[in-house]
Design a protein around this motif. Structure first.
Motif: not given
Length: 163
Positions: A59-61, A65-67, A86-88
């Motif tokens: 995913y991109s931008n 939030a990521i839980w 990848s999270i960032k």
């Protein structure tokens, strides 16, 4: 965050947290690396769950939030920089990451499943190398009364302004 904010439930497991966030009006994308768990979570939350391994996150931008509650602890430390990158990338600027690991400084395999234990110093090193700013770190007792503690962290992807 306001209702409608987009949350990635990374390693959603049963879908418990996805269901909670959906009930609060958030736009939730649920993913898990185990296809069988995805099917169970889909039945529980009433929407599709994506079967994606952490290292294949693409995913991109996209997320406010990521839980990642008790999910990244299954990532080998050699893979962790790739996963955190990848999270960032998946977070919007100023997006928030919550993650938790078992507390300590070791690795274990229990019933064929890998577990990574981290302490404050180790997580600070990982987040600093991934350029994710640490907002809070705290340690909690295990809610299931196991003889373990949990390391919790909130990180933030800082937005950059061009002057």
């Amino acid at each position: 965050m306001q209702p409608g904010a987009r949350i990635l439930d990374l390693g959603c497991g049963s879908g418990r947290d996805s269901k909670y966030y959906l009930s609060k009006g958030y736009d939730v994308v649920s993913v898990d690396g185990a296809i069988e768990i995805c099917h169970l979570a889909e039945q529980y939350i009433g929407k599709s769950v994506h079967n994606i391994k952490f290292e294949n996150l693409d995913y991109s931008n996209e997320f406010d939030a990521i839980w990642a509650s008790a999910s990244l602890l299954h990532v080998n430390p050699k893979q962790m920089p790739i996963v955190l990158d990848s999270i960032k990338r998946a977070l919007k600027n100023d997006g928030i990451l919550y993650a938790s690991w078992k507390y300590g400084r070791n690795e274990k395999i229990v019933d064929g499943k890998y577990y990574l234990y981290l302490d404050e110093s180790a997580i600070a090193d990982l987040f600093n190398s991934a350029s994710i700013e640490i907002e809070y770190i705290w340690v909690t007792e295990d809610k299931l009364f196991r003889e373990e503690k949990w390391l919790n962290i909130i990180g933030k992807k800082r937005g950059y302004q061009i002057k």
